[in-house]
Design an enzyme around this catalytic site. Structure first.
Site, mmCIF file in Angstrom:
data_model
loop_
_atom_site.group_PDB
_atom_site.id
_atom_site.type_symbol
_atom_site.label_atom_id
_atom_site.label_comp_id
_atom_site.label_asym_id
_atom_site.label_seq_id
_atom_site.Cartn_x
_atom_site.Cartn_y
_atom_site.Cartn_z
ATOM 1 N N ASN A 126 7.769 -1.694 -0.744
ATOM 2 C CA ASN A 126 7.940 -0.415 -0.050
ATOM 3 C C ASN A 126 8.132 -0.722 1.430
ATOM 4 O OD1 ASN A 126 7.716 2.118 1.054
ATOM 5 N ND2 ASN A 126 5.537 2.372 0.606
ATOM 6 N N LYS A 150 8.830 1.255 3.789
ATOM 7 C CA LYS A 150 8.388 2.358 4.653
ATOM 8 C C LYS A 150 9.459 2.668 5.716
ATOM 9 C CE LYS A 150 3.689 1.021 3.671
ATOM 10 N NZ LYS A 150 2.288 1.153 3.978
ATOM 11 N N HIS A 166 2.770 8.802 -2.363
ATOM 12 C CA HIS A 166 2.170 7.711 -1.581
ATOM 13 C C HIS A 166 1.083 8.279 -0.668
ATOM 14 C CE1 HIS A 166 1.754 4.446 1.307
ATOM 15 N NE2 HIS A 166 2.270 3.660 0.385
ATOM 16 N N GLU A 192 0.385 7.807 2.292
ATOM 17 C CA GLU A 192 0.853 8.212 3.632
ATOM 18 C C GLU A 192 1.524 9.581 3.581
ATOM 19 O OE1 GLU A 192 2.999 4.592 4.476
ATOM 20 O OE2 GLU A 192 1.097 3.531 4.629
ATOM 21 N N GLU A 227 -3.530 2.654 -5.558
ATOM 22 C CA GLU A 227 -3.558 2.159 -4.189
ATOM 23 C C GLU A 227 -4.763 2.749 -3.465
ATOM 24 O OE1 GLU A 227 0.522 0.765 -2.847
ATOM 25 O OE2 GLU A 227 0.469 2.897 -2.414
ATOM 26 N N GLY A 248 -2.463 -1.279 4.272
ATOM 27 C CA GLY A 248 -2.135 -1.667 5.643
ATOM 28 C C GLY A 248 -3.345 -2.068 6.465
ATOM 29 N N SER A 291 -2.558 -4.056 0.699
ATOM 30 C CA SER A 291 -2.654 -5.364 1.344
ATOM 31 C C SER A 291 -2.452 -6.542 0.390
ATOM 32 C CB SER A 291 -3.981 -5.487 2.096
ATOM 33 O OG SER A 291 -4.052 -4.501 3.117
HETATM 34 C C1 PEP Z 1 1.956 0.492 0.409
HETATM 35 O O1 PEP Z 1 2.591 0.945 1.331
HETATM 36 O O2 PEP Z 1 2.084 1.004 -0.707
HETATM 37 C C2 PEP Z 1 1.060 -0.632 0.659
HETATM 38 C C3 PEP Z 1 0.303 -1.019 -0.316
HETATM 39 O O3 PEP Z 1 1.075 -1.200 1.912
HETATM 40 P P1 PEP Z 1 0.375 -2.596 2.340
HETATM 41 O O4 PEP Z 1 0.788 -3.615 1.287
HETATM 42 O O5 PEP Z 1 0.926 -2.905 3.675
HETATM 43 O O6 PEP Z 1 -1.084 -2.380 2.331
#
Ligand code: PEP
Length: 260
Positions: free
Chosen positions: A9, A11, A99, A101, A171, A177, A217
């Site tokens: 992803n 973003k 997601h 975010e 997630e 992040g 992460s």
């Molecule tokens: C994500 O955006 O779905 C995500 C898991 O980001 P990150 O791997 O940076 O934590």
């Protein structure tokens, strides 16, 4: 049996040229049981698809294009929104829905997630539906109830045939992040719970068939431990998908897992 899916992803990162360059550097997996899914920003979808479609089969290797979001209406006066049909028309096979975010910054709820899933399925898109608890919810002991309501409300009035076109990405919000990852054991516990809920709400066949990804992460150093777990069928990767070097290592780890 379920195979693995590794998704990147990107973003809100990458101009068109940078996105095409990144995809050129990503190594396809040497195993047909691994799907690689790439979710560039909307503005780069067309160019990345043009690169992916160079092959006569319409799809190079095992790469699939995904959008990071979608709107639920088919068309009309919804300034700034993008419909499922527009995404399919741009070459998307997958769409990421819900997601954290989107939930956090754009007030998405389980209800809007449900509308987006239904609209996307109608346009023949496969849905990657994100769920997960915040740190506060985990610390208050609400993880399981939050996950359960995200599943029940997100997938309300969806048939098991439709569910078969959906993937869940677990997630934990506190791991996105932040550099903090759920341990493989913590993630596996929730993945097992998700599978059990899918079995209760739908059926055993759908629950066993469904891919459940972990996201939060993920990096080359922790991915093998996560993928080694029975119920973790891949990863949704943010930060580490922005550099071909680290994303390729994650894909390689997927191959090692499948081959072992
Ligand atoms: C994500 O955006 O779905 C995500 C898991 O980001 P990150 O791997 O940076 O934590």
């Amino acid at each position: 049996m379920r195979g693995l899916l590794i998704a990147g992803n990107w973003k809100m990162n990458g101009l068109i040229g940078e996105s095409v360059q990144l995809i050129k550097e990503i190594q396809p997996a040497n195993n047909e049981k691994i799907e690689i899914v790439l979710a560039p920003p909307f503005t780069a979808l067309h160019a990345v698809n043009a690169y992916l479609s160079k092959d006569d089969s319409g799809q190079i290797n095992n790469f699939f294009l995904a959008a990071q979001d979608v709107f639920w209406e088919e068309k009309g006066a919804y300034t700034g929104e993008v419909s499922p049909e527009m995404l399919a028309n741009t070459g998307c096979y997958y769409v990421i829905i819900g997601h954290s975010e989107r939930r956090q910054f754009f007030h998405e709820t389980n209800k809007t997630v449900n509308k987006k899933i239904k609209a996307s399925l109608k346009a023949n898109l496969q849905c990657i539906v994100c769920i997960g608890e915040t740190l506060e919810q985990r610390e208050n002991g609400n993880t399981f109830s939050i996950i359960e309501s995200q599943i029940k409300e997100g997938f309300a009035n969806i048939s098991s045939e439709e569910l078969d076109k959906c993937i869940i990405a677990y997630e934990p919000v506190w791991a996105i992040g932040t550099g903090k990852t759920a341990t493989p054991e913590q993630a596996e516990e929730i993945h097992q719970f998700i599978r059990k809920k899918i079995e209760e709400i739908f059926n055993k066949f759908s629950s066993e068939k469904m891919k459940i990804l972990y996201g939060g992460s993920v990096n080359p150093g922790n991915v093998e431990g996560l993928l080694s777990k029975e119920d973790i069928d891949g990863a949704l990767v943010g930060g580490a998908s922005l550099k071909a070097e680290s994303f390729n290592k994650i894909i390689q780890a997927g191959e090692n897992t499948i081959n072992n």
